[in-house]
Structures are given as structure tokens and as C-alpha cells.
Design a protein around this motif. Structure first.
Motif, PDB file in Angstrom:
ATOM      1  N   TRP A 132      11.695   1.373   2.378  1.00  0.00           N
ATOM      2  CA  TRP A 132      10.839   2.453   1.854  1.00  0.00           C
ATOM      3  C   TRP A 132      11.292   3.802   2.390  1.00  0.00           C
ATOM      4  N   SER A 133      11.631   3.864   3.680  1.00  0.00           N
ATOM      5  CA  SER A 133      12.033   5.134   4.280  1.00  0.00           C
ATOM      6  C   SER A 133      13.355   5.628   3.707  1.00  0.00           C
ATOM      7  N   ILE A 134      14.310   4.733   3.477  1.00  0.00           N
ATOM      8  CA  ILE A 134      15.577   5.136   2.846  1.00  0.00           C
ATOM      9  C   ILE A 134      15.303   5.679   1.447  1.00  0.00           C
ATOM     10  N   GLU A 135      14.439   4.984   0.725  1.00  0.00           N
ATOM     11  CA  GLU A 135      14.115   5.390  -0.649  1.00  0.00           C
ATOM     12  C   GLU A 135      13.457   6.770  -0.660  1.00  0.00           C
ATOM     13  N   TRP A 136      12.537   7.012   0.273  1.00  0.00           N
ATOM     14  CA  TRP A 136      11.901   8.331   0.357  1.00  0.00           C
ATOM     15  C   TRP A 136      12.935   9.408   0.688  1.00  0.00           C
ATOM     16  N   ALA A 137      13.824   9.126   1.643  1.00  0.00           N
ATOM     17  CA  ALA A 137      14.808  10.124   2.061  1.00  0.00           C
ATOM     18  C   ALA A 137      15.707  10.527   0.903  1.00  0.00           C
ATOM     19  N   ILE A 138      16.179   9.553   0.143  1.00  0.00           N
ATOM     20  CA  ILE A 138      17.053   9.858  -0.997  1.00  0.00           C
ATOM     21  C   ILE A 138      16.309  10.690  -2.037  1.00  0.00           C
ATOM     22  N   ALA A 139      15.055  10.326  -2.307  1.00  0.00           N
ATOM     23  CA  ALA A 139      14.267  11.091  -3.286  1.00  0.00           C
ATOM     24  C   ALA A 139      14.121  12.543  -2.849  1.00  0.00           C
ATOM     25  N   GLU A 140      13.829  12.760  -1.571  1.00  0.00           N
ATOM     26  CA  GLU A 140      13.667  14.132  -1.091  1.00  0.00           C
ATOM     27  C   GLU A 140      14.989  14.899  -1.143  1.00  0.00           C
ATOM     28  N   VAL A 186      13.082  13.741  -9.350  1.00  0.00           N
ATOM     29  CA  VAL A 186      12.594  12.379  -9.491  1.00  0.00           C
ATOM     30  C   VAL A 186      11.124  12.346  -9.103  1.00  0.00           C
ATOM     31  N   ASP A 187      10.415  11.387  -9.646  1.00  0.00           N
ATOM     32  CA  ASP A 187       8.971  11.267  -9.429  1.00  0.00           C
ATOM     33  C   ASP A 187       8.709  10.668  -8.046  1.00  0.00           C
ATOM     34  N   THR A 188       7.997  11.421  -7.204  1.00  0.00           N
ATOM     35  CA  THR A 188       7.672  10.932  -5.864  1.00  0.00           C
ATOM     36  C   THR A 188       6.174  10.656  -5.709  1.00  0.00           C
ATOM     37  N   THR A 189       5.532  10.270  -6.804  1.00  0.00           N
ATOM     38  CA  THR A 189       4.127   9.872  -6.713  1.00  0.00           C
ATOM     39  C   THR A 189       3.997   8.711  -5.736  1.00  0.00           C
ATOM     40  N   GLU A 190       2.998   8.799  -4.866  1.00  0.00           N
ATOM     41  CA  GLU A 190       2.838   7.799  -3.820  1.00  0.00           C
ATOM     42  C   GLU A 190       2.035   6.598  -4.299  1.00  0.00           C
ATOM     43  N   LYS A 191       2.340   5.454  -3.698  1.00  0.00           N
ATOM     44  CA  LYS A 191       1.549   4.239  -3.899  1.00  0.00           C
ATOM     45  C   LYS A 191       1.157   3.727  -2.524  1.00  0.00           C
ATOM     46  N   GLY A 192      -0.125   3.771  -2.213  1.00  0.00           N
ATOM     47  CA  GLY A 192      -0.600   3.330  -0.914  1.00  0.00           C
ATOM     48  C   GLY A 192      -1.147   1.918  -0.957  1.00  0.00           C
ATOM     49  N   GLY A 193      -1.171   1.260   0.186  1.00  0.00           N
ATOM     50  CA  GLY A 193      -1.751  -0.070   0.300  1.00  0.00           C
ATOM     51  C   GLY A 193      -2.702  -0.119   1.472  1.00  0.00           C
ATOM     52  N   ILE A 234       6.935   4.576  -2.743  1.00  0.00           N
ATOM     53  CA  ILE A 234       7.000   5.288  -4.013  1.00  0.00           C
ATOM     54  C   ILE A 234       6.418   4.417  -5.125  1.00  0.00           C
ATOM     55  N   LEU A 235       5.612   5.021  -5.992  1.00  0.00           N
ATOM     56  CA  LEU A 235       4.943   4.266  -7.053  1.00  0.00           C
ATOM     57  C   LEU A 235       5.952   3.660  -8.021  1.00  0.00           C
ATOM     58  N   LYS A 236       6.895   4.478  -8.484  1.00  0.00           N
ATOM     59  CA  LYS A 236       7.889   4.005  -9.454  1.00  0.00           C
ATOM     60  C   LYS A 236       9.283   4.127  -8.849  1.00  0.00           C
ATOM     61  N   HIS A 237      10.032   3.046  -8.883  1.00  0.00           N
ATOM     62  CA  HIS A 237      11.391   3.084  -8.366  1.00  0.00           C
ATOM     63  C   HIS A 237      12.249   3.912  -9.320  1.00  0.00           C
ATOM     64  N   TYR A 238      12.741   5.029  -8.804  1.00  0.00           N
ATOM     65  CA  TYR A 238      13.352   6.054  -9.645  1.00  0.00           C
ATOM     66  C   TYR A 238      14.831   5.774  -9.923  1.00  0.00           C
ATOM     67  N   THR A 239      15.314   6.451 -10.957  1.00  0.00           N
ATOM     68  CA  THR A 239      16.747   6.448 -11.299  1.00  0.00           C
ATOM     69  C   THR A 239      17.384   7.717 -10.764  1.00  0.00           C
ATOM     70  N   ILE A 240      18.581   7.590 -10.181  1.00  0.00           N
ATOM     71  CA  ILE A 240      19.338   8.776  -9.775  1.00  0.00           C
ATOM     72  C   ILE A 240      20.768   8.679 -10.288  1.00  0.00           C
TER      73      ILE A 240
END
Length: 505
Positions: A313-321, A479-486, A492-498
Motif C-alpha cells: 500500500w505504501s509503495i502504491e501511495w508513493a508512486i501515485a503522489e 491518477v485518482d487517489t481516493t482513499e478506501k479505509g477499513g 487506494i480505492l481504485k488501483h490506478y493505471t500509470i
């Protein structure tokens, strides 16, 4: 359906009478409880605040009721802590008093009622499990032993992305390839095993079962039955599915990994010098009678969830940012080129020579904290906190995300700005040296995986930025960085394309 509603109503009325008696007795003790919204019989504050007890909603309640507040969720007391001094009190000063874990109906299933390390109560079993897990997983020796493997897995990601013609044009969902990388990183440590491709049948089964486990455990759907035990019969179907997933996962771990290692271990010398991977150490502890087979299986369960998914999750967030902030991405790439030289691939020792890379990682963990409420704590006995009475077995949530995003303590916290960790917050580290910033927690129940997560993040992010210009897909600005909490996760809510345009060196 009408009969079902009538049944629920009758059950609710009966529960109301029971809880009313319990509440009157509680009030009779004249406890000084933390402030919070006024509870109603049976439901407490559940109807007011709802199921979604995410970090943002709890921060809003903290702004209203203060840095410590109490929510009555059915029959459960939930205490929310939202200030650095109180975080210190819970996690450090009174670390023993608040060092246990809460139970809930779903996590009880997935952990065998606390037979693991992460979710067990504070005591002898936890100390034993922590000791047994530390040597094979969470030491600098492990980092040095496996860092070349992590570098190899990151290089394979780079090669596969370069080889995919879609990556440089229409784009790819890079998370899928990074997920394979993370499984290989951890399965090398655990079992000296790796999966050759994303189409590996065993990998697909493992990923599907782990994904279903995460979905079921992190959902808010089962809260009503957890908060109000009398409504638990309505969870029967949900809990049956949880048990089926748990049984299938543990059987998969046992059949395809543990039994294989046992066979290999039987052909090796019995001394520790002959052990090759983490599970050999764990099985050695089982042979000595320190733990049983169920404990071994639940250790594997913990690593599959806590070590793989959270780092991913953290790698995915970093790339999105970095995609959404091209200037920051360029600044990071310039640092990598200047310090290492264009085309010289980053290694684990290099990560400490790259302050801007470290700042990017810290900022990602601050703004997009994978476990924003940490793993919930619990006090086994009546306790005191900030002058308030905390009844025994209260669930204690430290809103670590709010600690790191409160504008009273951080300059423009809503901005993704790595420079803050090179300027006004230069001395703040991810290891908990500042109670405003606790991405891995701190104290006895802190996450020991920090020692693995930080170098893996540095190697992976560094290699991708070195080798590609990372861009949004055609026709999009970001890319869409809408959050999904648990229950206590953030991804990230939707796994984005880059789009990943290869660099030519």
C-alpha cells in the motif's frame, strides 16, 4: 422480510432492558469517563457515528470533543486518543497497562483467538512469540542477508515494465507487478521460495485467499454484531465465510510451504547454522516445545497480511503522489542521478545517501499512513488516562494519522511536500522519535516490520524513478487517489493505471 424485522425489533427491546440495567450499574460507580456524544440504550453511539470509524471521522469527533473521547459502541467502550502527549501515555508511559489487543468476532477467527503475535493480549505468550519472530525476520542481519534479493526483485520489475509495450503508451496497473515483487520479497525470507510470474497458479490462489481475508477482516459490515452481541446470530453467514477462508488459507500454508520445509529440515544438520530461512527457525522453536503448530501457522498468517500488504500500500501511495507531483518526481530523479550517476541502479546502502528519497518516503507515510489508527490497544484492567477512568477491556485507538496531519502541529499538512522533512521537521524520523509522527507506532507493540519496510520502499521507489518517467494515463492530468479505509487500514480505492516511459542512459 417483515418477520425478520419484527424479530430484530423484539431482540432490540430485550437488549435495551439488559443494557439499561448495565448502564445504571456503571453510572452507580460514579466513574469519571472521557467526554463524548451522549449514548442511547442498546446502541450507544452507533446510530450517531455509524460503522465507518475511519481516521477522518474520528479526527472530526476529536475537534468536537477533545484530544480524548469516549464512544459507546453497543456494549463496547471505544476510547480515541488524538494528541502527542496522550499517545505517549498510551504507547510508552503506560505501555504495559494499555499493551493488550482488543478482540472482535472476525479477528478471533483469523488469529485463532489470539494465537498469533500481532493480535494477542500482552503477556507471556506475546513475549515468547515476539522473541521467536524477531531473530529470523526483524534484525539488521536479516536486512543484509536479503537485500540483494530485494534489489533483484526490483530489477525484475523494471525489466518486466520495460518489456511491456503498453507501459509506455496506454499504461499499466503497476500494482499487480509490485504485488508479485512483495510476495517474493517476503516468501524468500520465510520459505526460501519465489513465484516466477503473476500467472503462477499457487501465487494466484495465495493472492486470492489473502485478498479475501483482508476484505472480510477490514470491512465495517460486521460491526453491528461485534458491538451488540445479541445481534450476533445475524452474522452467522458472514462468520461462516470467514472460517472457510481461514481454514483454506492455513491449509494452503501447511500443504505447500510448511510441509516442504519440514522435509528439507529433516535432511539438514539440526544446529542453527544449517537453517536457511525464517520458517526453519520457527519450526525449530516448535520442535523445542516453545510453540505449537497452530502458532507456526498464525505467524505465517501475520506475515502474509502485516508485512506484504501494508508495504505494498505504501509503495502504491508513493508512486501515485510522484505521478501527481511531477516536480517532486523530477527532483528525486535528479538526486538519484547526481549522487549515484545516471543508470547506476540504487542498492540498499545507497538509500541512506539520498536525503530527498528519505523525505519522499517519510512524507508518504505521513500523509498516506497505511495503518492510520495503528493496531488497536486495550487495557485488561481499569485504568486512568488524562484524569479519566478507562473501564477494563476498552478499545483504545491512537489516531496516528491525525497526529501527523493536525494543522496545529504541522505546516500545511494537506500538502504532499517532502521538503518539510529537510526543513522545519528535519529531525523527525519514522521510528517514533516524535509523537506527532508514528507510522509504525512506538513502544512494546510497535510494528517490528519497520526494519524491512523502509529499505524495500527505498529500493523500489528509487529503481522506478531512476528508470522511468512516471505519468498519468493518456487524457488524464492525475491518477485518482481516493482513499478506501477499513477497520484500521488505509489504501487506494481504485488501483490506478500509470504510463512508465523508459529512460535512455
Amino acid at each position: 422480510m417483515d418477520l425478520l424485522l419484527v424479530e430484530k425489533a423484539l431482540l432490540g427491546l430485550f437488549a435495551a432492558a439488559v443494557v439499561a440495567v448495565a448502564v445504571s450499574k456503571l453510572r452507580g460507580k460514579r466513574l469519571k469517563l472521557p467526554p463524548g456524544p451522549l449514548p442511547v440504550p442498546v446502541f450507544g453511539n452507533w446510530l450517531q457515528v455509524g460503522d465507518d470509524l475511519n481516521h477522518g471521522n474520528l479526527a472530526a469527533l476529536a475537534r468536537r470533543f477533545g484530544e480524548i473521547l469516549l464512544l459507546r459502541m453497543g456494549q463496547r467502550n471505544l476510547v480515541v486518543v488524538s494528541s502527542p502527549p496522550l499517545a505517549r501515555e498510551v504507547l510508552h508511559t503506560q505501555g504495559v497497562e494499555f499493551g493488550s489487543r482488543t478482540r472482535n468476532v472476525v479477528f478471533d477467527i483469523f488469529t485463532g483467538e489470539g494465537q498469533d503475535m500481532v493480535f494477542t493480549v500482552y503477556g507471556e505468550h506475546w513475549r515468547k512469540m515476539r522473541r521467536i519472530m524477531t531473530v529470523p525476520f526483524f534484525t539488521n542481519k536479516v536486512v543484509q542477508q536479503y537485500r540483494a534479493g530485494w534489489e533483484e526483485e526490483a530489477a525484475r520489475v523494471v525489466d518486466d515494465v520495460r518489456a511491456d509495450p503498453r507501459a509506455a503508451t496506454e499504461g499499466i496497473v503497476i500494482r499487480r507487478r509490485l504485488q508479485l515483487m512483495m510476495y517474493n520479497n517476503m516468501y524468500r525470507i520465510m520459505f526460501d521460495r519465489r513465484f516466477e510470474s503473476m500467472d503462477d497458479p499457487l501465487f494466484l490462489r495465495l493472492r486470492a485467499l489473502n485478498g479475501e481475508r483482508s476484505r472480510l477482516a477490514q470491512s465495517f459490515e460486521y460491526n453491528y454484531g461485534d458491538f451488540i452481541p445479541i445481534l450476533r446470530p445475524f452474522l452467522r453467514g458472514y462468520l461462516k465465510i470467514c472460517k472457510e477462508v481461514k481454514d483454506r488459507r492455513l491449509q494452503l500454508f501447511k500443504d505447500y510451504f510448511l510441509e516442504e520445509r519440514k522435509k528439507l529440515s529433516s535432511t539438514k544438520p539440526a544446529d542453527n547454522a544449517g537453517l536457511k530461512c525464517a520458517i526453519d527457525h520457527i519450526l525449530d522453536a516448535q520442535q523445542k516445545g516453545e510453540i505449537n503448530e497452530d502458532n507456526v501457522l498464525y505467524i505465517v498468517e501475520n506475515i502474509n497480511v502485516a508485512a506484504i500488504e501494508t508495504t505494498l500500500w505504501s509503495i502504491e501511495w508513493a508512486i501515485a503522489e510522484l505521478v501527481n507531483h511531477p516536480k517532486i518526481q523530477k527532483k528525486l530523479r535528479d538526486e538519484l542521478d547526481a549522487v549515484l550517476g545516471p543508470g547506476a541502479q540504487i542498492t540498499e546502502p545507497d538509500t541512506q545517501k539520498l536525503p530527498y528519497l528519505q523525505a519522499v518516503i517519510k512524507e508518504t507515510l505521513r500523509l498516506r499512513m497505511a495503518i492510520p489508527l495503528l493496531v488497536p490497544h486495550m487495557n485488561l484492567h481499569d485504568a486512568k488516562l488524562a484524569g479519566y477512568d478507562i473501564p477494563a477491556e476498552s478499545k483504545i485507538l491512537v489516531n496516528a494519522w491525525w497526529l501527523a496531519n493536525n494543522p496545529d502541529h504541522w505546516k500545511n499538512p494537506e500538502e504532499f511536500r517532502p521538503e518539510r522533512f529537510l526543513e522545519e521537521e528535519k529531525g523527525v524520523e519514522a521510528n517514533g522519535n516524535d509523537f506527532r509522527y508514528l507510522p509504525f507506532g512506538v513502544g512494546r507493540r510497535s510494528c517490528p516490520g519497520i526494519i524491512l519496510a523502509l529499505p524495500i520502499l527505498g529500493i523500489t521507489i528509487g529503481r522506478l524513478v531512476q528508470n522511468f518517467e512516471l505519468l498519468p494515463p493518456p487524457g488524464q492530468d492525475k491518477v485518482d487517489t481516493t482513499e478506501k479505509g477499513g477497520q484500521f487500514s488505509l489504501h487506494i480505492l481504485k488501483h490506478y493505471t500509470i504510463v512508465a516511459k523508459p529512460r535512455v542512459f
